[in-house]
Design a protein around this motif. Sequence first.
Motif, PDB file in Angstrom:
ATOM      1  N   ALA A 112      44.427   0.882 -31.359  1.00 37.01           N
ATOM      2  CA  ALA A 112      43.152   0.991 -32.070  1.00 37.01           C
ATOM      3  C   ALA A 112      41.977   0.847 -31.115  1.00 37.01           C
ATOM      4  N   LEU A 113      42.106  -0.090 -30.162  1.00 41.23           N
ATOM      5  CA  LEU A 113      41.035  -0.278 -29.175  1.00 41.23           C
ATOM      6  C   LEU A 113      40.821   1.001 -28.375  1.00 41.23           C
ATOM      7  N   THR A 114      41.936   1.575 -27.882  1.00 40.04           N
ATOM      8  CA  THR A 114      41.829   2.793 -27.088  1.00 40.04           C
ATOM      9  C   THR A 114      41.159   3.909 -27.883  1.00 40.04           C
ATOM     10  N   ALA A 115      41.628   4.103 -29.129  1.00 38.12           N
ATOM     11  CA  ALA A 115      41.089   5.202 -29.932  1.00 38.12           C
ATOM     12  C   ALA A 115      39.606   4.987 -30.210  1.00 38.12           C
ATOM     13  N   GLU A 116      39.240   3.731 -30.495  1.00 37.77           N
ATOM     14  CA  GLU A 116      37.846   3.440 -30.832  1.00 37.77           C
ATOM     15  C   GLU A 116      36.923   3.718 -29.643  1.00 37.77           C
ATOM     16  N   ILE A 117      37.318   3.174 -28.480  1.00 38.21           N
ATOM     17  CA  ILE A 117      36.451   3.361 -27.315  1.00 38.21           C
ATOM     18  C   ILE A 117      36.461   4.826 -26.883  1.00 38.21           C
ATOM     19  N   GLY A 118      37.633   5.475 -26.986  1.00 34.66           N
ATOM     20  CA  GLY A 118      37.707   6.883 -26.632  1.00 34.66           C
ATOM     21  C   GLY A 118      36.798   7.733 -27.511  1.00 34.66           C
ATOM     22  N   LEU A 119      36.770   7.426 -28.804  1.00 35.64           N
ATOM     23  CA  LEU A 119      35.918   8.191 -29.717  1.00 35.64           C
ATOM     24  C   LEU A 119      34.442   7.919 -29.453  1.00 35.64           C
ATOM     25  N   MET A 120      34.145   6.679 -29.101  1.00 27.11           N
ATOM     26  CA  MET A 120      32.760   6.358 -28.719  1.00 27.11           C
ATOM     27  C   MET A 120      32.331   7.210 -27.537  1.00 27.11           C
ATOM     28  N   LYS A 121      33.280   7.398 -26.602  1.00 26.31           N
ATOM     29  CA  LYS A 121      32.951   8.193 -25.425  1.00 26.31           C
ATOM     30  C   LYS A 121      32.797   9.656 -25.822  1.00 26.31           C
ATOM     31  N   ALA A 122      33.711  10.151 -26.702  1.00 21.80           N
ATOM     32  CA  ALA A 122      33.683  11.559 -27.083  1.00 21.80           C
ATOM     33  C   ALA A 122      32.410  11.890 -27.851  1.00 21.80           C
ATOM     34  N   THR A 123      31.947  10.963 -28.691  1.00 27.28           N
ATOM     35  CA  THR A 123      30.718  11.218 -29.445  1.00 27.28           C
ATOM     36  C   THR A 123      29.478  10.778 -28.675  1.00 27.28           C
ATOM     37  N   GLU A 124      29.658  10.483 -27.400  1.00 26.37           N
ATOM     38  CA  GLU A 124      28.561  10.151 -26.480  1.00 26.37           C
ATOM     39  C   GLU A 124      27.769   8.928 -26.894  1.00 26.37           C
ATOM     40  N   ILE A 126      28.574   5.965 -25.771  1.00 24.55           N
ATOM     41  CA  ILE A 126      28.489   5.143 -24.561  1.00 24.55           C
ATOM     42  C   ILE A 126      27.349   5.627 -23.675  1.00 24.55           C
ATOM     43  N   SER A 127      27.225   6.963 -23.542  1.00 23.16           N
ATOM     44  CA  SER A 127      26.121   7.503 -22.746  1.00 23.16           C
ATOM     45  C   SER A 127      24.781   7.121 -23.363  1.00 23.16           C
ATOM     46  N   SER A 128      24.707   7.132 -24.715  1.00 26.87           N
ATOM     47  CA  SER A 128      23.452   6.770 -25.371  1.00 26.87           C
ATOM     48  C   SER A 128      23.086   5.323 -25.077  1.00 26.87           C
ATOM     49  N   LEU A 129      24.098   4.447 -25.093  1.00 30.87           N
ATOM     50  CA  LEU A 129      23.826   3.045 -24.766  1.00 30.87           C
ATOM     51  C   LEU A 129      23.253   2.931 -23.364  1.00 30.87           C
ATOM     52  N   GLU A 130      23.862   3.689 -22.429  1.00 30.14           N
ATOM     53  CA  GLU A 130      23.372   3.644 -21.053  1.00 30.14           C
ATOM     54  C   GLU A 130      21.935   4.151 -20.976  1.00 30.14           C
ATOM     55  N   MET A 131      21.656   5.186 -21.783  1.00 30.40           N
ATOM     56  CA  MET A 131      20.292   5.715 -21.806  1.00 30.40           C
ATOM     57  C   MET A 131      19.291   4.662 -22.267  1.00 30.40           C
ATOM     58  N   MET A 132      19.758   3.790 -23.196  1.00 31.48           N
ATOM     59  CA  MET A 132      18.865   2.752 -23.713  1.00 31.48           C
ATOM     60  C   MET A 132      18.910   1.497 -22.854  1.00 31.48           C
ATOM     61  N   ALA A 133      19.514   1.613 -21.649  1.00 28.38           N
ATOM     62  CA  ALA A 133      19.609   0.491 -20.699  1.00 28.38           C
ATOM     63  C   ALA A 133      20.414  -0.670 -21.266  1.00 28.38           C
ATOM     64  N   VAL A 134      21.392  -0.357 -22.139  1.00 36.11           N
ATOM     65  CA  VAL A 134      22.335  -1.378 -22.578  1.00 36.11           C
ATOM     66  C   VAL A 134      23.623  -1.148 -21.800  1.00 36.11           C
ATOM     67  N   LYS A 217      42.181   2.561 -20.820  1.00 34.29           N
ATOM     68  CA  LYS A 217      42.622   3.898 -21.217  1.00 34.29           C
ATOM     69  C   LYS A 217      41.586   4.553 -22.119  1.00 34.29           C
ATOM     70  N   GLY A 218      40.967   3.761 -22.999  1.00 33.82           N
ATOM     71  CA  GLY A 218      39.917   4.325 -23.849  1.00 33.82           C
ATOM     72  C   GLY A 218      38.668   4.675 -23.049  1.00 33.82           C
ATOM     73  N   TYR A 219      38.302   3.785 -22.166  1.00 41.04           N
ATOM     74  CA  TYR A 219      37.060   3.945 -21.407  1.00 41.04           C
ATOM     75  C   TYR A 219      37.159   5.105 -20.430  1.00 41.04           C
ATOM     76  N   ASP A 220      38.392   5.379 -19.994  1.00 41.80           N
ATOM     77  CA  ASP A 220      38.619   6.370 -18.953  1.00 41.80           C
ATOM     78  C   ASP A 220      39.170   7.671 -19.534  1.00 41.80           C
ATOM     79  N   SER A 221      39.243   7.779 -20.881  1.00 41.99           N
ATOM     80  CA  SER A 221      39.918   8.939 -21.462  1.00 41.99           C
ATOM     81  C   SER A 221      39.070  10.200 -21.300  1.00 41.99           C
ATOM     82  N   ILE A 222      39.753  11.333 -21.394  1.00 43.79           N
ATOM     83  CA  ILE A 222      39.044  12.608 -21.404  1.00 43.79           C
ATOM     84  C   ILE A 222      38.424  12.766 -22.790  1.00 43.79           C
ATOM     85  N   PRO A 223      37.096  12.954 -22.910  1.00 46.39           N
ATOM     86  CA  PRO A 223      36.451  12.853 -24.213  1.00 46.39           C
ATOM     87  C   PRO A 223      36.672  14.063 -25.119  1.00 46.39           C
TER      88      PRO A 223
END
Lengths: 258, 157
Positions: A112-124, A126-134, A217-223
Amino acid sequence: MKFFQAIGANVIGKVTAIGRATYMLMGALLAFPRLKNIPLTIKQLHVVGVQSLLIIIVSGLFIGMVMALQGYTILVDYGAEGSLGPMVALSLLRELGPVVTALLFAGRAGSALTAEIGLMKATEQISSLEMMAVDPLRRIVAPRFWAGMISMPMLALIFSAVGILGGHLVGVDWLGVDVGSYWSIMQSTVEWGEDVVNGIIKSLVFALVVTWIAIFKGYDSIPTSEGISKATTETVVYSSLAVLGLDFVLTALMFGIE
Amino acid sequence: MNKYKSEVLVGMFVVLTIGAVMLLALKVANQSVGGDGDTYTLYAKFDNIGGLKARSSVKVGGVNVGRVSSITLDQEDFTPVVELSILKSYDGFPETSSVSILTSGLLGEQYVGFQPGFSFDGVANLKDGDYLQDTKSALVLEDLIGQFLFSRGKDEE
């Protein structure tokens, strides 16, 4: 030449993956002291720990019951059914508690952790958080990592305790082993430092490995949807193999040499 | 509301874990005798210790008073030396006490049976580091069978 190139590319890929995983773990470890992350960690404790409770309790109960049943049929031939208690308790505390909990945890919470973080990455997200300096390591990875580290030893302890009660249910209440000898011989055989604490140490090591693999594995997955499904499968396979392999090493170190 | 609920459930999870630890600590695991409490050391030389191991218990009339802390071989006369850690709360055994290696049940584990001797005038109590003089070795089943066969063979001649 192609052959060597294939080996080289493979090894370099593996080593850089290990490097990225370590870098991510360091970021997550350093991120813990933030006070405002504690509510996030509690929420993850609920997702990772509390929601795994049911499967842990049910499997612990049934494994304890099955071990009592199997052990009884053999021990009764030698008139040693009084040793049922220590047999159930020692195998649960030393091996089955930490190992089965880690395997179930990898299947129930790790995937579940992998899928959740992977989906966060796929729907961008994580990038949005980085954009907001989080920092996503601080906001997403650290709470999940610590939730896994805290909840797995707790789950393993609950598993062992429930299993011993399950053994009691079958051994004493059904098959008629003497209740006094079940508990007293168990108590004189099981050592707090030798058996219980070593089991907790084992389960801490498994918690580190399983949670680390799942998050990385989630953080590094192909999105893509395919990449996430591959990452989820790899989480379960790799963490199960790592748990079983490490269990042998840890057992050899803890109980191997008299 | 949702956050509140998850906090309650995590709290119950923690309480359940504490319950499991209490069960394991109080009912399953033993607070090891001789490992933690204050002990004093006695030594005993045996001819044969059989299956005695370190951490085997030392009993007086069935009551646990300590543990075997180590077993070594004396380099001069090549006999096993067993080091016994006895709890400080059980002191004042007279010097005439004897120890023997016994087996609990027919197939059980071996332990050191400690037989307190009589105390009369002129007999001091055992102190830390003393050697017990009166020792009885473990019963080795193979020797016993051998003796039995040997004595039978003699009878028939």
